[in-house]
Design a protein around this motif. Structure first.
Motif, short mmCIF file in Angstrom:
data_model
loop_
_atom_site.label_atom_id
_atom_site.label_comp_id
_atom_site.label_asym_id
_atom_site.label_seq_id
_atom_site.Cartn_x
_atom_site.Cartn_y
_atom_site.Cartn_z
N GLY A 36 0.34 -1.54 0.05
CA GLY A 36 0.23 -0.28 -0.01
C GLY A 36 0.77 1.12 -0.23
O GLY A 36 2.26 1.48 -0.34
N LEU A 37 -0.03 2.18 0.01
CA LEU A 37 1.02 3.14 1.13
C LEU A 37 1.30 3.92 2.19
O LEU A 37 0.48 3.83 3.43
N VAL A 100 4.51 7.26 -0.04
CA VAL A 100 5.45 6.00 -0.44
C VAL A 100 4.83 5.10 -0.77
O VAL A 100 4.47 4.51 0.40
N PRO A 101 5.54 5.02 -1.68
CA PRO A 101 4.94 3.24 -1.93
C PRO A 101 5.52 2.24 -0.83
O PRO A 101 5.98 2.32 -0.67
N VAL A 102 4.49 1.04 -1.00
CA VAL A 102 5.31 -0.09 0.58
C VAL A 102 4.95 -1.37 -0.22
O VAL A 102 3.34 -1.51 -0.54
N ALA A 108 9.26 1.73 -0.62
CA ALA A 108 9.30 1.61 -2.40
C ALA A 108 10.55 2.61 -2.44
O ALA A 108 9.67 3.69 -3.35
N GLN B 4 0.06 -2.21 -7.81
CA GLN B 4 0.71 -2.22 -7.78
C GLN B 4 1.36 -2.48 -9.50
O GLN B 4 2.18 -3.69 -9.48
N THR B 131 -0.03 3.06 -7.41
CA THR B 131 -0.84 1.62 -6.69
C THR B 131 -1.77 2.47 -6.60
O THR B 131 -1.76 3.42 -7.02
N ILE B 133 -5.45 2.32 -5.00
CA ILE B 133 -5.82 2.96 -3.74
C ILE B 133 -7.56 2.71 -3.12
O ILE B 133 -7.76 3.46 -3.95
#
Lengths: 136, 136, 136
Positions: A36-37, A100-102, A108, B4, B131, B133
């Motif tokens: 996610g983020l 930030v993307p995770v 990431a 993603q 990403t 969401i």
């Protein structure tokens, strides 16, 4: 499981780019975020959050020097009594939040990217809210 | 379904605003996102992401010209050995990520809005993480 | 329950920072968001969204004055026929979207933070899309 935590960041001087990358990594782990983020929000109006180079500290020095020239501290037309309007403008130029993307529990970031709290009117203790947003 | 994906963007010159709107539209479709946000993150420190006019290319030329004047390439006080500190500052001024609402599978952009990768130290191949969401 | 709503904001003059904090608070309530992020996206290319001081209006005056000096309205090299390239650049400098944490139904802003629509080519009616993203 918690979805939001608060982080406290002490800044060392009037203008400084303080790396918070490892603390955000720890927050992602603490929040148990897999995919996610991760969203960061600074609760202030004279500092910002930004992503930039994590390798050569001279980059950060150049950013600081150039920003100070672009947004001079004393401007003859400033009206705000506290005298820190330059810091307020730099805050809006950098922005007070970022995400930030995770992926699979890992931030990431690109090879050269670090996450920085950009202090423009320190030294101070700054507070951030970290929010985990999962993809599903 | 994936949440993603990674996108590769080739930039044509040293400074350039490269439209990626249609590729983000395709990514939203590929990710199957109906209602929510699509988040873009560039994995670099000398380019940025921004939303601006998609109609008259002169707007992008003016943005480039004005940014180059505001952030000169050679600054006598720069210390960073690679000599691209200007690109690093422009990166932080534009930001390395952004998100756009998606409604019923469609990017909710205004009539004149396009999404651009703003290259400041090209030509290069740039990587983005997209990403999805969802709202629920 | 809806996850996205549209907001209309009338701006009073050519350059203006219009506080939209209370309207975003109302939107969070209307959207029924408890914990997560509220995301704001402006559907335009000559205004921006930013967070800055909500107390002393002189801060906003200083931001406006300094931005107008940094990005002059008439630039001899501008090509764009509408003559508002300055507003387009300020739009990209501020950004067209931002997101703020929500905790227990309440916008998690710092004491001095307000949310502003930064108009750079008004007066106009501007449209925003507000998206609620829950943490789970």
């Amino acid at each position: 499981m918690k979805n939001q935590i608060r982080l406290s960041v002490a800044t060392p001087s009037k203008d400084a780019f303080v790396s918070i990358t490892s603390r955000i990594r720890d927050a992602v782990t603490e929040l148990g975020l897999k995919d996610g983020l991760v969203h960061l929000h600074a609760l202030h109006t004279t500092c910002g959050l930004t992503i930039n180079e994590n390798a050569d500290p001279d980059v950060l020095t150049d950013l600081r020097t150039r920003l100070e020239e672009m947004v001079v501290w004393n401007h003859p037309q400033d009206r705000h009594g506290e005298g820190n309007s330059a810091a307020h403008l730099k805050c809006s130029l950098m922005g007070t939040s970022l995400s930030v993307p995770v992926q699979n529990g890992v931030l990431a970031l690109g090879t050269w990217q670090g996450i920085f709290l950009a202090e423009f009117d320190g030294p101070r203790n700054r507070s951030l809210i970290i929010t985990a947003i999962g993809c599903d």
